[in-house]
Design a protein around this motif. Structure first.
Motif, PDB file in Angstrom:
ATOM      1  N   SER A  72      16.629 -10.898 -21.905  1.00 55.11           N
ATOM      2  CA  SER A  72      17.415 -11.236 -23.091  1.00 55.11           C
ATOM      3  C   SER A  72      17.999  -9.987 -23.713  1.00 55.11           C
ATOM      4  O   SER A  72      19.139  -9.978 -24.182  1.00 55.11           O
ATOM      5  N   SER A  73      17.235  -8.865 -23.694  1.00 56.20           N
ATOM      6  CA  SER A  73      17.752  -7.617 -24.265  1.00 56.20           C
ATOM      7  C   SER A  73      18.933  -7.098 -23.458  1.00 56.20           C
ATOM      8  O   SER A  73      19.922  -6.599 -23.989  1.00 56.20           O
ATOM      9  N   SER A  74      18.824  -7.222 -22.133  1.00 60.49           N
ATOM     10  CA  SER A  74      19.933  -6.749 -21.285  1.00 60.49           C
ATOM     11  C   SER A  74      21.178  -7.591 -21.523  1.00 60.49           C
ATOM     12  O   SER A  74      22.293  -7.080 -21.556  1.00 60.49           O
ATOM     13  N   LYS A  75      20.998  -8.914 -21.751  1.00 65.65           N
ATOM     14  CA  LYS A  75      22.150  -9.770 -22.018  1.00 65.65           C
ATOM     15  C   LYS A  75      22.811  -9.398 -23.334  1.00 65.65           C
ATOM     16  O   LYS A  75      24.039  -9.338 -23.440  1.00 65.65           O
ATOM     17  N   SER A  76      22.052  -9.078 -24.303  1.00 64.19           N
ATOM     18  CA  SER A  76      22.619  -8.699 -25.609  1.00 64.19           C
ATOM     19  C   SER A  76      23.389  -7.387 -25.487  1.00 64.19           C
ATOM     20  O   SER A  76      24.454  -7.200 -26.089  1.00 64.19           O
ATOM     21  N   LYS A  77      22.849  -6.449 -24.720  1.00 66.24           N
ATOM     22  CA  LYS A  77      23.553  -5.196 -24.506  1.00 66.24           C
ATOM     23  C   LYS A  77      24.910  -5.420 -23.840  1.00 66.24           C
ATOM     24  O   LYS A  77      25.915  -4.835 -24.210  1.00 66.24           O
ATOM     25  N   ARG A  78      24.911  -6.278 -22.847  1.00 63.99           N
ATOM     26  CA  ARG A  78      26.177  -6.565 -22.149  1.00 63.99           C
ATOM     27  C   ARG A  78      27.197  -7.182 -23.096  1.00 63.99           C
ATOM     28  O   ARG A  78      28.380  -6.813 -23.081  1.00 63.99           O
ATOM     29  N   ASN A  79      26.736  -8.105 -23.919  1.00 58.60           N
ATOM     30  CA  ASN A  79      27.654  -8.732 -24.868  1.00 58.60           C
ATOM     31  C   ASN A  79      28.215  -7.724 -25.858  1.00 58.60           C
ATOM     32  O   ASN A  79      29.414  -7.764 -26.198  1.00 58.60           O
ATOM     33  N   SER A  80      27.387  -6.827 -26.304  1.00 60.48           N
ATOM     34  CA  SER A  80      27.867  -5.807 -27.250  1.00 60.48           C
ATOM     35  C   SER A  80      28.877  -4.874 -26.582  1.00 60.48           C
ATOM     36  O   SER A  80      29.884  -4.471 -27.180  1.00 60.48           O
ATOM     37  N   ASP A  81      28.614  -4.541 -25.322  1.00 60.79           N
ATOM     38  CA  ASP A  81      29.577  -3.691 -24.584  1.00 60.79           C
ATOM     39  C   ASP A  81      30.923  -4.381 -24.447  1.00 60.79           C
ATOM     40  O   ASP A  81      31.988  -3.747 -24.583  1.00 60.79           O
ATOM     41  N   LYS A  82      30.910  -5.683 -24.152  1.00 60.68           N
ATOM     42  CA  LYS A  82      32.171  -6.429 -24.008  1.00 60.68           C
ATOM     43  C   LYS A  82      32.953  -6.439 -25.328  1.00 60.68           C
ATOM     44  O   LYS A  82      34.172  -6.274 -25.352  1.00 60.68           O
ATOM     45  N   ARG A  83      32.213  -6.594 -26.418  1.00 56.82           N
ATOM     46  CA  ARG A  83      32.888  -6.610 -27.717  1.00 56.82           C
ATOM     47  C   ARG A  83      33.527  -5.260 -28.018  1.00 56.82           C
ATOM     48  O   ARG A  83      34.650  -5.187 -28.539  1.00 56.82           O
ATOM     49  N   LYS A  84      32.811  -4.219 -27.732  1.00 60.67           N
ATOM     50  CA  LYS A  84      33.359  -2.882 -27.957  1.00 60.67           C
ATOM     51  C   LYS A  84      34.645  -2.666 -27.162  1.00 60.67           C
ATOM     52  O   LYS A  84      35.624  -2.115 -27.650  1.00 60.67           O
ATOM     53  N   ARG A  85      34.634  -3.096 -25.896  1.00 54.79           N
ATOM     54  CA  ARG A  85      35.827  -2.924 -25.047  1.00 54.79           C
ATOM     55  C   ARG A  85      37.004  -3.698 -25.634  1.00 54.79           C
ATOM     56  O   ARG A  85      38.141  -3.211 -25.654  1.00 54.79           O
ATOM     57  N   LYS A  86      36.746  -4.927 -26.084  1.00 57.39           N
ATOM     58  CA  LYS A  86      37.822  -5.738 -26.663  1.00 57.39           C
ATOM     59  C   LYS A  86      38.377  -5.081 -27.918  1.00 57.39           C
ATOM     60  O   LYS A  86      39.591  -5.030 -28.135  1.00 57.39           O
ATOM     61  N   ASN A  87      37.495  -4.546 -28.741  1.00 66.22           N
ATOM     62  CA  ASN A  87      37.948  -3.870 -29.968  1.00 66.22           C
ATOM     63  C   ASN A  87      38.811  -2.652 -29.645  1.00 66.22           C
ATOM     64  O   ASN A  87      39.827  -2.397 -30.289  1.00 66.22           O
TER      65      ASN A  87
END
Length: 392
Positions: free
Chosen positions: A368-383
């Motif tokens: 679950s922690s790895s999934k949250s990290k991936r989601n945060s990385d995707k958001r950063k890229r979009k921003n």
């Protein structure tokens, strides 16, 4: 079954629309109708307007037809017509035979000359040509030189002695003094030609013996054989061309009331003599004017050739070594390139190497922690992308 049907109908029937000039051809056509005892028949039709009948007896038969009152389409059968056709065929065959016989007489002239030349070539190839042949040849050439400039019907004072001695020098390379003969040319008789011939022959034979002793008998024999064969081949080809040209125009001699065959034989004899004289002159000129090396000079030439061959072999060996070294260098560079590629592959494989922890069973919390990290990385890229678009 087809054969039975043909036999029941009477066999093969040959139908000829005209008669051939040769009786042999007509007999072959008749023979097609009765092979191996089979039944058959043949019938030939001849018109008085055929070439065969026009040339032999056609007009006489036409006059007989007009007297009897026969029409153009009426058939004429009987011994008279058959005999006329047979006589015409005999005359044509006799004419063709005379033509072949006439051509054979022309070919016999060329065949006799060919036999003489081929026998001479065969003797040379079998080493039957000896020193006496060259000596006889020297006498013939000296006689030709004298006879060209001292004809029987020409007065002695009109002989061209200077040209005679010049030809002797050009043929044998021997310089002789012509002044004694020029001084007494006015009062000399025809016997002076014999004196000049003996002088030429004596000096030529002495020169030949000297060259033979100098260069060796075996080498001289081999050289004579090679030169003799080359001269025969060259002048024989030229003679064949001359004979073809003679044969093309010899028929015109008939306009001068001369027999073309006799003229052809006479001209062919003169051409053959001229060819033999040219062969002898070419052989002797090459033998007397060609400078052959001595035994010592041959040894020096062979030593130089061996040294040159050794140098060529060394140069070829050096070139081969250089080529092999360059090929080895290119192959080494290729191997180095491959090694670099292998190193890159090794580096990239090390980057993506999996550790033992990756093969261990996953923890639900860690998942679950790895999934949250991936989601945060995707958001950063979009921003970041949106910020770039606004700046543009």
């Amino acid at each position: 079954e087809e054969k039975k049907k043909v036999l029941e109908l009477g066999g093969l029937h040959i139908l000829g629309t005209e008669r051939h000039e040769s009786r042999r051809i007509d007999n072959q056509l008749r023979g097609r109708s009765g092979r191996q005892g089979d039944p058959g028949s043949s019938r030939f039709y001849v018109s008085l307007e055929d070439d065969l009948m026009k040339r032999f007896g056609g007009e006489r038969i036409q006059s007989i037809m007009s007297r009897v009152g026969l029409q153009e389409d009426d058939a004429i059968e009987g011994a008279l017509v058959a005999r006329a056709i047979e006589n015409a065929q005999k005359k044509v065959e006799g004419h063709h035979f005379d033509i072949r016989k006439h051509l054979l007489e022309y070919d016999d002239v060329m065949n006799k000359q060919r036999e003489v030349i081929y026998d001479l070539r065969e003797k040379i190839l079998r080493n039957e040509s000896d020193e006496d042949t060259i000596r006889t040849m020297i006498g013939d050439v000296c006689e030709d030189i004298v006879m060209v400039h001292a004809g029987e019907k020409v007065p002695v004072r009109d002989w061209n002695l200077e040209a005679m001695f010049t030809d002797m020098h050009r043929q044998f390379g021997i310089e002789l003094d012509a002044s004694p003969f020029l001084e007494r040319q006015e009062d000399a008789t025809a016997d002076m030609a014999q004196e000049i011939f003996e002088l030429f022959q004596e000096n030529a034979l002495a020169r030949y013996s000297e060259r033979r002793a100098r260069f060796g008998g075996e080498r001289m024999d081999k050289l004579e054989r090679i030169i003799h064969l080359q001269a025969i081949d060259f002048f024989w080809k030229e003679h064949l061309n001359n004979m073809d040209h003679l044969k093309e125009g010899i028929g015109l001699r008939s306009f001068a009331q001369k027999n073309p065959l006799h003229e052809y034989q006479r001209e062919a004899f003169f051409l053959f003599q001229a060819m033999n004289s040219s062969i002898h002159g070419s052989i002797l000129q090459n033998l007397f004017l060609m400078e052959l090396p001595s035994e010592e000079e041959i040894e020096e030439i062979e030593a130089r050739e061996k040294e040159a061959q050794r140098r060529r072999e060394e140069a070829a060996r050096e070139i081969h070594e250089e080529m092999t070294e360059s090929q080895d260098g290119e192959s080494a560079e290729k191997n180095d390139g491959l090694n670099r590629k292998q190193r890159r592959r090794q580096k990239t494989s090390k980057k993506y190497e999996l550790s033992p922890e990756d093969y261990a069973p996953n923890n639900p919390d860690s998942g679950s922690s790895s999934k949250s990290k991936r989601n945060s990385d995707k958001r950063k890229r979009k921003n970041k992308k949106q910020a770039r678009r606004k700046n543009r």
